[in-house]
Structures are given as C-alpha cells and as structure tokens.
Motif scaffolding. Structure first.
Motif, mmCIF file in Angstrom:
data_model
loop_
_atom_site.group_PDB
_atom_site.id
_atom_site.type_symbol
_atom_site.label_atom_id
_atom_site.label_comp_id
_atom_site.label_asym_id
_atom_site.label_seq_id
_atom_site.Cartn_x
_atom_site.Cartn_y
_atom_site.Cartn_z
ATOM 1 N N LEU A 46 50.535 70.396 48.615
ATOM 2 C CA LEU A 46 51.546 70.834 49.575
ATOM 3 C C LEU A 46 51.358 70.100 50.892
ATOM 4 O O LEU A 46 50.280 69.604 51.206
ATOM 5 N N ILE A 47 52.433 70.025 51.647
ATOM 6 C CA ILE A 47 52.406 69.515 53.011
ATOM 7 C C ILE A 47 52.708 70.699 53.919
ATOM 8 O O ILE A 47 53.703 71.393 53.719
ATOM 9 N N GLU A 48 51.842 70.896 54.894
ATOM 10 C CA GLU A 48 51.969 72.075 55.735
ATOM 11 C C GLU A 48 51.855 71.712 57.209
ATOM 12 O O GLU A 48 51.044 70.885 57.607
ATOM 13 N N LEU A 56 48.163 67.432 54.424
ATOM 14 C CA LEU A 56 48.346 67.326 52.972
ATOM 15 C C LEU A 56 47.178 68.041 52.306
ATOM 16 O O LEU A 56 46.021 67.693 52.546
ATOM 17 N N ALA A 57 47.459 69.056 51.507
ATOM 18 C CA ALA A 57 46.407 69.836 50.850
ATOM 19 C C ALA A 57 46.575 69.787 49.339
ATOM 20 O O ALA A 57 47.662 70.071 48.822
ATOM 21 N N ASP A 58 45.527 69.414 48.645
ATOM 22 C CA ASP A 58 45.528 69.432 47.185
ATOM 23 C C ASP A 58 45.255 70.858 46.707
ATOM 24 O O ASP A 58 44.386 71.551 47.243
ATOM 25 N N LEU A 59 46.000 71.312 45.718
ATOM 26 C CA LEU A 59 45.877 72.685 45.218
ATOM 27 C C LEU A 59 45.042 72.736 43.941
ATOM 28 O O LEU A 59 45.457 73.287 42.935
ATOM 29 N N LYS A 60 43.858 72.150 43.996
ATOM 30 C CA LYS A 60 42.953 72.117 42.853
ATOM 31 C C LYS A 60 43.647 71.512 41.635
ATOM 32 O O LYS A 60 43.539 72.002 40.514
ATOM 33 N N PHE A 73 41.155 66.570 49.532
ATOM 34 C CA PHE A 73 41.578 67.958 49.368
ATOM 35 C C PHE A 73 42.388 68.404 50.586
ATOM 36 O O PHE A 73 43.371 69.117 50.469
ATOM 37 N N HIS A 74 41.960 67.977 51.766
ATOM 38 C CA HIS A 74 42.595 68.399 53.010
ATOM 39 C C HIS A 74 42.662 67.171 53.912
ATOM 40 O O HIS A 74 41.638 66.691 54.386
ATOM 41 N N HIS A 75 43.862 66.645 54.127
ATOM 42 C CA HIS A 75 44.002 65.401 54.884
ATOM 43 C C HIS A 75 45.102 65.544 55.928
ATOM 44 O O HIS A 75 46.240 65.919 55.612
ATOM 45 N N ARG A 76 44.744 65.275 57.175
ATOM 46 C CA ARG A 76 45.752 65.304 58.239
ATOM 47 C C ARG A 76 46.629 64.068 58.134
ATOM 48 O O ARG A 76 46.139 62.935 58.180
ATOM 49 N N LEU A 77 47.928 64.297 57.980
ATOM 50 C CA LEU A 77 48.867 63.201 57.805
ATOM 51 C C LEU A 77 49.266 62.584 59.136
ATOM 52 O O LEU A 77 49.522 63.302 60.115
ATOM 53 N N ASP A 79 51.865 59.364 60.848
ATOM 54 C CA ASP A 79 53.100 58.662 60.559
ATOM 55 C C ASP A 79 52.843 57.427 59.701
ATOM 56 O O ASP A 79 51.929 56.639 59.982
ATOM 57 N N GLU A 80 53.608 57.314 58.621
ATOM 58 C CA GLU A 80 53.550 56.205 57.665
ATOM 59 C C GLU A 80 52.336 56.265 56.742
ATOM 60 O O GLU A 80 52.059 55.302 56.019
ATOM 61 N N ASP A 81 51.615 57.374 56.713
ATOM 62 C CA ASP A 81 50.552 57.554 55.720
ATOM 63 C C ASP A 81 51.154 57.537 54.319
ATOM 64 O O ASP A 81 52.245 58.071 54.095
ATOM 65 N N GLU A 82 50.426 56.959 53.375
ATOM 66 C CA GLU A 82 50.846 56.950 51.979
ATOM 67 C C GLU A 82 49.856 57.740 51.137
ATOM 68 O O GLU A 82 48.651 57.669 51.356
ATOM 69 N N PHE A 83 50.378 58.507 50.182
ATOM 70 C CA PHE A 83 49.509 59.234 49.263
ATOM 71 C C PHE A 83 50.059 59.126 47.845
ATOM 72 O O PHE A 83 51.239 58.846 47.631
ATOM 73 N N LEU A 84 49.175 59.328 46.884
ATOM 74 C CA LEU A 84 49.492 59.114 45.467
ATOM 75 C C LEU A 84 49.263 60.394 44.677
ATOM 76 O O LEU A 84 48.218 61.038 44.794
ATOM 77 N N ILE A 85 50.260 60.767 43.886
ATOM 78 C CA ILE A 85 50.170 61.893 42.959
ATOM 79 C C ILE A 85 50.700 61.427 41.614
ATOM 80 O O ILE A 85 51.873 61.051 41.503
#
Length: 232
Positions: A46-48, A56-60, A73-77, A79-85
């Motif tokens: 989720l993004i909160e 950006l928090a991973d939900l296990k 698991f817990h990453h402060r986003l 601007d222009e950060d990229e993440f992979l799921i």
C-alpha cells in the motif's frame, strides 16, 4: 495527491491519480491498483500518506516489494521513485506538499487522552476470561512498529492478548509524557485479533474505535506511535 505510472515489460500500461490517504496494491479486485500477475499477492502493498510523507509499505507479500533492487517493507517515497511488484514497475509522482509534524500528537489528544468510562475495557473482570477461553491456537500475526523510528521492531503475536501502553506490564511499550498507561488491548479470539481501546488517542486506520476486528494491513496509532498489523 499523487500519481502512479504503471509499466509492464518497459511499456506504459496506465497512469493513476489518487487523492486519498491510503491506496492498496495487489491482485485482489478490491485493491485500488489491481495487478494481474501471479507474482503479486492478493493484498501486496500500500501507499499511505503519513506524518513523514508518502510511504510504500509491503503487506507481508510472498514475493516482496522492491525499490532500486532492494527488498523493502517500509520505504518513504520521493518524487520519481520507482518500485517493482511482480513483473510490474511503478513510478511515484507526488502532486501535493505533505506537511510533517514533529510530535504527531494533536491538541484534542493532549487535552483528553482517556476514553469515557463506558468505552474502557476492563481486563480484570470475568469478560476477559470468557474471551480467552474461546481463543484459537496461537496465530502467526505480527505487529510491526513503524514510528517512532528509534522504536521500530516486529512483534510476533503468539499470546492470547497484548496491552499497548507505557505501563510496565505493556508490550509493546509506548514512551512520552502524554502516552496513556494503557492505550489498547489486542485480543486473540477464535475469529482473529480484535483491538479494544482503553484511551481516546488510540485509532485504527485513522478512526477512534472502541472495539474493532483487525485485518491484514490495518494501521494502529496512539499519538506519535504507529503500528502495522500483519497476518501471514
């Protein structure tokens, strides 16, 4: 407000703009961002919007969430950060300013930290014994402390109940002058964990509650202390 640009195999899929405090990502059709890929969990991440900005928090998730090649698991986003799921990549774009707060405690909570008497959960009475007798086998649930940063840790919830507060008997312990001695009780029942408030400053997903069932990914707060409830 923020925008997420979604790509698959380097090709743009779509851009989504959100003006809400929490956005869920996963394979489940109820998620705000639905990923049609077996590499994504049903409720993956989720993004909160938080006091420290967008997180950006991973939900296990089973396969994890990655930022710049590192599992997070817990990453402060930013601007222009990229993440992979799974096989999808996302680019985050912040469209508004997030005002950060130093102490994370609002005036209402400082003035009236305790709940009214009719909302107080009385652990020493027969009700708690009845509930404990109906408890299921120990669960694999976890409580992950997100803030304050110095207190970050993960607590496995294997006991029948846990008390959140600054009292000596509490686990996890809260700190600070305004922290209530007992903020809430996390009680394991046959249907999963429930949160029972003992102080007005306690919230679940941003709302004051007296008694609420807990689900994977729920956010628990008491003043500056923030926890993520996770199930395996």
């Amino acid at each position: 407000m923020f925008r997420v640009s979604m790509q698959f195999g380097g090709r743009p899929v779509r851009k989504l703009t959100f003006d809400k405090s929490m956005v869920t990502i996963g394979r489940d059709a109820t998620c705000d961002i639905v990923i049609d890929n077996i590499g994504a969990s049903r409720r993956h991440a989720l993004i909160e919007r938080t006091q420290e900005g967008y997180v950006l928090a991973d939900l296990k998730s089973h396969n994890g969430t990655y930022v710049r090649g590192e599992k997070v698991f817990h990453h402060r986003l930013r601007d222009e950060d990229e993440f992979l799921i799974g096989k999808y990549s996302f680019q985050f774009e912040q469209l508004d300013a997030v005002v950060e707060c130093d102490d994370g405690v609002d005036e209402m909570e400082l003035e009236t930290p305790e709940v009214p008497a009719d909302m107080t959960f009385r652990m020493e009475r027969e009700d708690i014994q009845k509930l404990l007798k109906r408890s299921a086998a120990p669960s694999q649930a976890q409580l992950v402390q997100l803030e304050p940063e110095r207190d970050r840790k993960t607590l496995g919830l294997g006991l029948p109940y846990y008390v959140i507060g600054k009292g000596d008997e509490c686990t996890p312990r809260l700190h600070g002058f305004f922290a209530p001695r007992r903020a809430a009780v996390l009680l394991r029942t046959e249907n999963g964990f429930r949160a029972l408030a003992m102080a007005r400053s306690f919230k679940v997903n941003g709302k004051h509650v007296a008694d609420a069932p807990l689900e994977d990914g729920d956010l628990l707060e008491c003043g500056p202390a923030r926890f993520r409830f996770c199930t395996s």
